[in-house]
Design a protein around this motif. Sequence first.
Motif, PDB file in Angstrom:
ATOM      1  N   LYS A 163       0.883  -1.172   0.062  1.00 31.60           N
ATOM      2  CA  LYS A 163      -0.219  -0.328  -0.011  1.00 31.60           C
ATOM      3  C   LYS A 163       0.669   1.249  -0.346  1.00 31.60           C
ATOM      4  N   GLU A 164       1.811   1.012   0.514  1.00 35.94           N
ATOM      5  CA  GLU A 164       2.854   2.272   0.805  1.00 35.94           C
ATOM      6  C   GLU A 164       3.520   2.723  -0.791  1.00 35.94           C
ATOM      7  N   ALA A 165       4.165   1.652  -0.929  1.00 37.70           N
ATOM      8  CA  ALA A 165       4.266   1.860  -1.988  1.00 37.70           C
ATOM      9  C   ALA A 165       3.860   2.231  -3.541  1.00 37.70           C
ATOM     10  N   VAL A 166       2.749   2.196  -3.428  1.00 36.86           N
ATOM     11  CA  VAL A 166       1.624   2.176  -4.847  1.00 36.86           C
ATOM     12  C   VAL A 166       1.175   3.843  -4.192  1.00 36.86           C
ATOM     13  N   GLY A 167       1.112   3.329  -3.327  1.00 33.71           N
ATOM     14  CA  GLY A 167       0.630   5.293  -2.103  1.00 33.71           C
ATOM     15  C   GLY A 167       1.948   6.115  -3.094  1.00 33.71           C
ATOM     16  N   PHE A 168       2.722   6.126  -2.956  1.00 32.01           N
ATOM     17  CA  PHE A 168       3.478   6.711  -3.380  1.00 32.01           C
ATOM     18  C   PHE A 168       3.975   7.225  -4.578  1.00 32.01           C
ATOM     19  N   LEU A 169       3.868   5.895  -5.208  1.00 36.02           N
ATOM     20  CA  LEU A 169       4.361   6.601  -6.700  1.00 36.02           C
ATOM     21  C   LEU A 169       2.367   6.952  -7.177  1.00 36.02           C
ATOM     22  N   ILE A 170       0.978   7.468  -6.033  1.00 32.35           N
ATOM     23  CA  ILE A 170       0.096   8.231  -6.636  1.00 32.35           C
ATOM     24  C   ILE A 170       0.685   9.430  -6.355  1.00 32.35           C
ATOM     25  N   ARG A 171       0.666   9.482  -5.453  1.00 29.91           N
ATOM     26  CA  ARG A 171       1.525  10.936  -4.915  1.00 29.91           C
ATOM     27  C   ARG A 171       2.409  11.552  -5.909  1.00 29.91           C
ATOM     28  N   ASN A 172       3.518  10.812  -6.194  1.00 28.58           N
ATOM     29  CA  ASN A 172       4.588  11.027  -7.356  1.00 28.58           C
ATOM     30  C   ASN A 172       4.246  11.257  -8.275  1.00 28.58           C
ATOM     31  N   PRO A 173       3.190  11.564  -9.335  1.00 27.81           N
ATOM     32  CA  PRO A 173       3.344  11.087 -10.894  1.00 27.81           C
ATOM     33  C   PRO A 173       5.030  10.903 -11.885  1.00 27.81           C
ATOM     34  N   ASP A 174       5.538  12.449 -11.170  1.00 27.08           N
ATOM     35  CA  ASP A 174       6.913  12.432 -11.372  1.00 27.08           C
ATOM     36  C   ASP A 174       8.003  11.345 -10.977  1.00 27.08           C
ATOM     37  N   ARG A 175       7.579  11.185 -10.314  1.00 25.22           N
ATOM     38  CA  ARG A 175       8.638   9.784 -10.061  1.00 25.22           C
ATOM     39  C   ARG A 175       7.935   8.229 -10.720  1.00 25.22           C
ATOM     40  N   ARG A 176       7.178   8.313 -10.507  1.00 26.85           N
ATOM     41  CA  ARG A 176       6.237   7.210 -11.844  1.00 26.85           C
ATOM     42  C   ARG A 176       6.666   7.323 -13.281  1.00 26.85           C
ATOM     43  N   ARG A 177       6.274   8.343 -14.196  1.00 25.87           N
ATOM     44  CA  ARG A 177       7.106   8.256 -15.283  1.00 25.87           C
ATOM     45  C   ARG A 177       8.677   8.392 -15.277  1.00 25.87           C
ATOM     46  N   ALA A 178       9.669   8.745 -14.131  1.00 29.42           N
ATOM     47  CA  ALA A 178      11.029   8.611 -14.570  1.00 29.42           C
ATOM     48  C   ALA A 178      11.734   6.868 -13.716  1.00 29.42           C
ATOM     49  N   TYR A 179      10.348   5.651 -13.194  1.00 29.38           N
ATOM     50  CA  TYR A 179      10.391   4.586 -13.217  1.00 29.38           C
ATOM     51  C   TYR A 179      10.375   4.086 -14.569  1.00 29.38           C
ATOM     52  N   ALA A 180       8.803   4.672 -15.141  1.00 29.42           N
ATOM     53  CA  ALA A 180       8.791   4.255 -16.635  1.00 29.42           C
ATOM     54  C   ALA A 180       9.441   3.897 -17.638  1.00 29.42           C
ATOM     55  N   GLN A 181      10.371   5.775 -17.292  1.00 32.26           N
ATOM     56  CA  GLN A 181      11.410   5.715 -18.651  1.00 32.26           C
ATOM     57  C   GLN A 181      12.814   4.587 -18.145  1.00 32.26           C
ATOM     58  N   ALA A 182      13.418   4.089 -16.963  1.00 24.36           N
ATOM     59  CA  ALA A 182      14.491   4.324 -17.134  1.00 24.36           C
ATOM     60  C   ALA A 182      13.748   2.090 -17.277  1.00 24.36           C
ATOM     61  N   ALA A 183      12.963   1.798 -17.194  1.00 27.30           N
ATOM     62  CA  ALA A 183      12.266   0.688 -17.296  1.00 27.30           C
ATOM     63  C   ALA A 183      12.243  -0.031 -18.242  1.00 27.30           C
ATOM     64  N   LEU A 184      12.002   0.991 -19.548  1.00 29.15           N
ATOM     65  CA  LEU A 184      11.906   1.070 -20.710  1.00 29.15           C
ATOM     66  C   LEU A 184      13.526   1.206 -21.718  1.00 29.15           C
ATOM     67  N   LYS A 185      14.417   0.892 -20.827  1.00 33.51           N
ATOM     68  CA  LYS A 185      15.983   1.498 -21.258  1.00 33.51           C
ATOM     69  C   LYS A 185      16.698  -0.146 -20.508  1.00 33.51           C
ATOM     70  N   ARG A 186      16.048  -1.065 -19.631  1.00 38.16           N
ATOM     71  CA  ARG A 186      16.503  -2.068 -19.135  1.00 38.16           C
ATOM     72  C   ARG A 186      17.348  -2.483 -20.587  1.00 38.16           C
ATOM     73  N   PRO A 187      18.129  -3.119 -20.263  1.00 38.60           N
ATOM     74  CA  PRO A 187      18.956  -3.884 -21.385  1.00 38.60           C
ATOM     75  C   PRO A 187      18.563  -5.437 -21.161  1.00 38.60           C
TER      76      PRO A 187
END
Length: 409
Positions: free
Chosen positions: A367-391
């Motif tokens: 709950k806390e991890a999901v809530g953190f990403l809901i409250r922080n859309p910039d962090r959500r987008r940053a993680y998404a972009q990093a996931a795309l770049k995973r080799p």
Amino acid sequence: MKKKILFVINTLSRAGAETALLELLAQLAAERGEDGQPRYELSLFVLMNQGELVQQIPEGVRLVNPRYAPVSVLEPKGRIYMGMTVVKCLLHRANLIRLWRYHWRVARAMRKEGRLMPDKLLWRAISDGARRFPEEYDLAVAFLEGGSAYYVADHVRTKKKAAFIHIDYQKAGYSRELDRDCYLQYDAVFPIGEQVKRAFLAVYPECSARTRIYHNRIDCEKIRKMSGQPGGFTDDFDGIRLLTVGRLTPQKAYPVAIEAMRQLKAEGYPVRWYVLGEGSSRRELEQHIASCGLKEDFLLLGAVENPYPYYRQTDIYVHATGYEGKSIAIQEAQTLGCAIVASECNREQITDGEDGILCALDAAAVKEAVGFLIRNPDRRRAYAQAALKRPVNYENEERLLEQLLSEKE
């Protein structure tokens, strides 16, 4: 001459290992020799004679099952068919009588550990009762633990044997007594990740010299293309969508997700959780969902043929599971640029704080991890972009089967 390879898998229903096998078969079927002809003569035997993915077997791969039911083991009709297959195998060659000491001994050991698992207990009888073939192969590959591993070890005429390991061997309930040390008969063992390798070698240390990691292959371009096809969410929900893809089984720890969702709703988060997958725990989970008042908010959508539009449309992908080998669903989510929350058993696939969040398998932590990403859309987008770049690199794995085939006996 073409090398003859037989792959054996327990069923061919929609799941991660089955998807990985089809990708591997497609890769091998496409390989050509200097004369432009296929390098391998590929055959596939599905131990339980069933599974809905049969239509996706690549061209150039021969299904050797003389009879086959294209139904899922998770559908009512499929479960009936599976039950009939198990009964036939128990009666064939007097397996019920011949194996009674084995069944009694292993069942007693399971009960002592508080984990009686009839499905694993029956794999030996299913393997011994399955159809056998006189043909000899250059290589036989058991692509899953249990039945297929026993079948290749005991009943296939082949020059070389290889076995894939997809799960945490001990946590999944396997043991040397259950397996009758079958992996000692293999020329190569291929865990799909470092954690899987460590867990396997903790039980079979003498297999160390012939154990090499062979990562599951996914077709990233195909996944991206399919994610743009029609499909995905059909409701008009305008809040935060959470997605989980996986079978409805105890391994996937859905009660933790349900409780995390109850807490998210209690704290006022505008969120809805969707699950793609089917399994034996559906009725129990539906009751749990209803008891938490989440019938409109935690939705079991069943198995779908093309899950990728859902990945593309979701806000956060959540994979809070009890144990894993190496999750195909996480690989797919990363390929499609999802922000991911996962339990710590998925540490090999996610770098915490860089391309996702790892948390304890605990409702409050999820709950806390999901809530953190809901409250922080910039962090959500940053993680998404990093996931795309995973080799993604399969170069080393591509040589492993070839090397095994070229080794002298």
